[in-house]
Design a protein around this motif. Structure first.
Motif, PDB file in Angstrom:
ATOM      1  N   ARG A 101       0.815  -1.222   0.000  1.00  0.00           N
ATOM      2  CA  ARG A 101       0.000   0.000   0.000  1.00  0.00           C
ATOM      3  C   ARG A 101       0.846   1.269   0.000  1.00  0.00           C
ATOM      4  NH1 ARG A 101      -4.990  -1.458   4.043  1.00  0.00           N
ATOM      5  NH2 ARG A 101      -5.510   0.731   3.775  1.00  0.00           N
ATOM      6  N   ASP A 102       2.179   1.143  -0.097  1.00  0.00           N
ATOM      7  CA  ASP A 102       3.022   2.330  -0.212  1.00  0.00           C
ATOM      8  C   ASP A 102       2.563   3.143  -1.416  1.00  0.00           C
ATOM      9  OD1 ASP A 102       4.459   1.332   1.932  1.00  0.00           O
ATOM     10  OD2 ASP A 102       6.254   0.841   0.758  1.00  0.00           O
ATOM     11  N   TRP A 103       2.776   4.453  -1.371  1.00  0.00           N
ATOM     12  CA  TRP A 103       2.269   5.287  -2.457  1.00  0.00           C
ATOM     13  C   TRP A 103       3.104   6.551  -2.631  1.00  0.00           C
ATOM     14  CZ3 TRP A 103      -1.230   9.732  -1.484  1.00  0.00           C
ATOM     15  CH2 TRP A 103      -1.323  10.065  -0.134  1.00  0.00           C
ATOM     16  N   THR A 104       2.873   7.213  -3.751  1.00  0.00           N
ATOM     17  CA  THR A 104       3.582   8.430  -4.110  1.00  0.00           C
ATOM     18  C   THR A 104       2.541   9.484  -4.466  1.00  0.00           C
ATOM     19  OG1 THR A 104       5.443   7.127  -4.928  1.00  0.00           O
ATOM     20  CG2 THR A 104       5.303   9.396  -5.701  1.00  0.00           C
ATOM     21  N   PRO A 105       2.212  10.389  -3.520  1.00  0.00           N
ATOM     22  CA  PRO A 105       1.169  11.383  -3.789  1.00  0.00           C
ATOM     23  C   PRO A 105       1.573  12.409  -4.842  1.00  0.00           C
ATOM     24  CG  PRO A 105       2.175  11.797  -1.653  1.00  0.00           C
ATOM     25  CD  PRO A 105       2.738  10.501  -2.158  1.00  0.00           C
ATOM     26  N   VAL A 106       2.849  12.752  -4.884  1.00  0.00           N
ATOM     27  CA  VAL A 106       3.400  13.653  -5.901  1.00  0.00           C
ATOM     28  C   VAL A 106       4.795  13.137  -6.250  1.00  0.00           C
ATOM     29  CG1 VAL A 106       2.090  15.697  -5.164  1.00  0.00           C
ATOM     30  CG2 VAL A 106       4.344  15.264  -4.181  1.00  0.00           C
ATOM     31  N   PRO A 107       5.265  13.401  -7.451  1.00  0.00           N
ATOM     32  CA  PRO A 107       6.596  12.916  -7.821  1.00  0.00           C
ATOM     33  C   PRO A 107       7.655  13.349  -6.804  1.00  0.00           C
ATOM     34  CG  PRO A 107       5.462  13.781  -9.739  1.00  0.00           C
ATOM     35  CD  PRO A 107       4.607  14.132  -8.539  1.00  0.00           C
ATOM     36  N   GLY A 108       8.486  12.392  -6.401  1.00  0.00           N
ATOM     37  CA  GLY A 108       9.552  12.668  -5.455  1.00  0.00           C
ATOM     38  C   GLY A 108       9.179  12.503  -3.993  1.00  0.00           C
ATOM     39  N   VAL A 109       7.916  12.227  -3.722  1.00  0.00           N
ATOM     40  CA  VAL A 109       7.465  12.015  -2.336  1.00  0.00           C
ATOM     41  C   VAL A 109       6.941  10.586  -2.230  1.00  0.00           C
ATOM     42  CG1 VAL A 109       5.871  12.714  -0.508  1.00  0.00           C
ATOM     43  CG2 VAL A 109       6.887  14.452  -2.016  1.00  0.00           C
TER      44      VAL A 109
END
Length: 166
Positions: free
Chosen positions: A148-156
């Motif tokens: 469930r890991d995720w990236t809300p915006v590029p680089g985060v």
């Protein structure tokens, strides 16, 4: 209200919002855990209060030394996937009060509120650089949910942790 020696946990008051905003920006942005572009969201305490239960930790003198937004459900939880899940966001402890159990007390209060709301699991996300938070969560029985890991915006990149509470 959960009490630890010299630490009291309870609901935030509207008069606390400015202090919560300043502390949250200090810990996240000034502490190098988030970019300055996230500061406006971190400082929007009134907005959080509309979608979450704001909790604060106070020391023996009544000074606000920590805060967290408990999320019993809804979109503000971001990583919540079912009605059985609750979460929390933006956990902060004044750097001068670290090592006194303030963060653990705030997390325990979130777990208690989740249990009282009938939730079976607390799910949270945390930044990859928040290693002190990772240690706290693991010590309190949270385990990683890498699927469930995720990236809300590029680089985060955000890591997801969960703890069963039933």
């Amino acid at each position: 209200m959960l009490s630890l020696p010299a630490v009291r946990i309870g609901p935030a008051l509207p008069a606390d919002h400015d202090r919560i905003a300043a502390l949250t920006v200090q810990v996240y942005v000034d502490g190098g855990l988030a970019s300055a572009g996230y500061a406006a969201e971190l400082a929007d305490v009134a907005g959080r209060a509309r979608v979450a239960e704001l909790l604060v930790a106070r020391d023996e003198a009544g000074e606000l030394i920590g805060s967290v937004a408990f999320v019993p459900g809804g979109d503000f939880g971001e990583v919540l996937e079912s009605p059985d899940e609750a979460g929390f966001r933006m956990l902060v402890v004044d750097p001068r009060a670290r090592g006194r159990g303030v963060g653990a007390a705030l997390v325990h209060e979130c777990l208690t509120r989740a249990r009282e709301a009938g939730r079976r699991r607390v799910v949270i996300s945390t930044g990859t650089r928040m290693t002190a938070a990772h240690r706290l969560y693991e010590r309190l029985g949270f385990t990683r949910l890498p699927e469930r890991d995720w990236t809300p915006v590029p680089g985060v990149d955000l890591l997801v942790y969960a703890r069963e509470i039933c």
